[in-house]
Design a protein around this motif. Structure first.
Motif, PDB file in Angstrom:
ATOM      1  N   ARG A  52      57.492   5.670  -0.344  1.00 18.95           N
ATOM      2  CA  ARG A  52      58.292   5.611  -1.564  1.00 18.95           C
ATOM      3  C   ARG A  52      58.917   6.981  -1.844  1.00 18.95           C
ATOM      4  NH1 ARG A  52      58.458   1.811  -5.523  1.00 18.95           N
ATOM      5  NH2 ARG A  52      59.159   2.501  -7.564  1.00 18.95           N
ATOM      6  N   ALA A 109      65.225   9.941  -5.461  1.00 21.75           N
ATOM      7  CA  ALA A 109      65.882   8.713  -5.916  1.00 21.75           C
ATOM      8  C   ALA A 109      67.084   9.023  -6.794  1.00 21.75           C
ATOM      9  CB  ALA A 109      64.877   7.833  -6.655  1.00 21.75           C
ATOM     10  N   ARG A 130      70.887   8.082  -5.798  1.00 21.40           N
ATOM     11  CA  ARG A 130      71.666   7.184  -6.664  1.00 21.40           C
ATOM     12  C   ARG A 130      72.962   7.852  -7.133  1.00 21.40           C
ATOM     13  NH1 ARG A 130      68.720   2.817  -6.919  1.00 21.40           N
ATOM     14  NH2 ARG A 130      66.465   2.918  -7.047  1.00 21.40           N
ATOM     15  N   LEU A 190      73.035   2.611  -0.110  1.00 20.61           N
ATOM     16  CA  LEU A 190      71.596   2.418  -0.199  1.00 20.61           C
ATOM     17  C   LEU A 190      71.220   0.977   0.074  1.00 20.61           C
ATOM     18  CD1 LEU A 190      70.850   4.410  -3.485  1.00 20.61           C
ATOM     19  CD2 LEU A 190      70.684   5.216  -1.132  1.00 20.61           C
ATOM     20  N   THR A 212      68.174  -1.390  -1.005  1.00 18.83           N
ATOM     21  CA  THR A 212      67.064  -1.352  -1.962  1.00 18.83           C
ATOM     22  C   THR A 212      66.403  -2.719  -2.072  1.00 18.83           C
ATOM     23  OG1 THR A 212      68.536  -1.867  -3.804  1.00 18.83           O
ATOM     24  CG2 THR A 212      68.149   0.461  -3.349  1.00 18.83           C
ATOM     25  N   GLY A 262      64.261  -2.001  -7.127  1.00 20.08           N
ATOM     26  CA  GLY A 262      64.934  -0.707  -7.121  1.00 20.08           C
ATOM     27  C   GLY A 262      64.390   0.278  -6.116  1.00 20.08           C
ATOM     28  N   THR A 263      63.344  -0.080  -5.389  1.00 18.18           N
ATOM     29  CA  THR A 263      62.781   0.813  -4.369  1.00 18.18           C
ATOM     30  C   THR A 263      63.803   1.005  -3.251  1.00 18.18           C
ATOM     31  OG1 THR A 263      60.568  -0.003  -4.867  1.00 18.18           O
ATOM     32  CG2 THR A 263      60.869   1.155  -2.773  1.00 18.18           C
ATOM     33  N   ILE A 264      64.054   2.254  -2.888  1.00 21.59           N
ATOM     34  CA  ILE A 264      65.031   2.571  -1.847  1.00 21.59           C
ATOM     35  C   ILE A 264      64.362   2.451  -0.484  1.00 21.59           C
ATOM     36  CG2 ILE A 264      66.565   4.340  -0.925  1.00 21.59           C
ATOM     37  CD1 ILE A 264      66.762   5.454  -3.778  1.00 21.59           C
TER      38      ILE A 264
END
Length: 174
Positions: free
Chosen positions: A115, A121, A125, A135, A137, A141-143
């Motif tokens: 993470r 992050a 973004r 991105l 994801t 919202g986790t990249i």
């Protein structure tokens, strides 16, 4: 011919003495390195090219043009800082890969094995919002991955050349 005209012609001839051999070397390299490429230019060609631009820019008194040609690499460095300072993983190969199904060159991607930190992050973004990276994801919202943070200097150099001679040229256009 006025004195200024003779000096201007001499400056341009001096520039040609450096640029024409460099152009020949680069065209020869392109000819022998056309797809599929077999060689990488490496440091030697990059240093010689940079040195030639610096000599022409400084000795030929084209400092404004040289500054505009240096802006894209400086921006590229700033854009690469998240990878250089460890905020974003930097994959071993940062060049596009050929996709035989689509016949396109999609950019390589940095895959996040863990993470991302909050700072990473936020930086990613912001860069994605500016259109500098894409991105991948999860719905929460986790990249998962991001395209590499690199630019090709050719596009930037063309823009710099247009800006220099199209917008801020301070001499006679002849």
């Amino acid at each position: 011919m006025a004195y200024g005209s003779i000096e201007l012609v001499e400056r341009h001839l001096f520039s040609l003495y450096f640029v024409l051999p460099l152009l020949g070397v680069c065209l020869g390299f392109l000819f022998h390195n056309w797809y599929p490429s077999h060689a990488f230019p490496g440091d030697t060609l990059c240093y010689v090219t940079g040195m030639a631009f610096a000599v022409v820019g400084i000795q030929g008194h084209f400092s404004k043009t040289l500054l505009f040609f240096l802006l894209p690499p400086i921006f590229d460095f700033v854009l690469s800082c998240p990878q250089l300072f460890g905020l974003v993983p930097c994959p071993r190969r940062r060049v596009p890969r050929f996709d035989p199904e689509t016949h396109l060159l999609p950019p390589s991607k940095a895959v996040f094995l863990k993470r991302t930190s909050r700072l990473s992050a936020v930086v990613l973004r912001v860069l994605a919002g500016l259109g500098c990276t894409e991105l991948t994801t999860l719905p929460d919202g986790t990249i998962l991955e991001a395209t590499n943070l690199t630019l090709f200097n050719l596009a930037g150099s063309v823009v710099a050349f247009i800006v220099r001679y199209g917008l801020v040229y301070d001499g006679d256009r002849r």
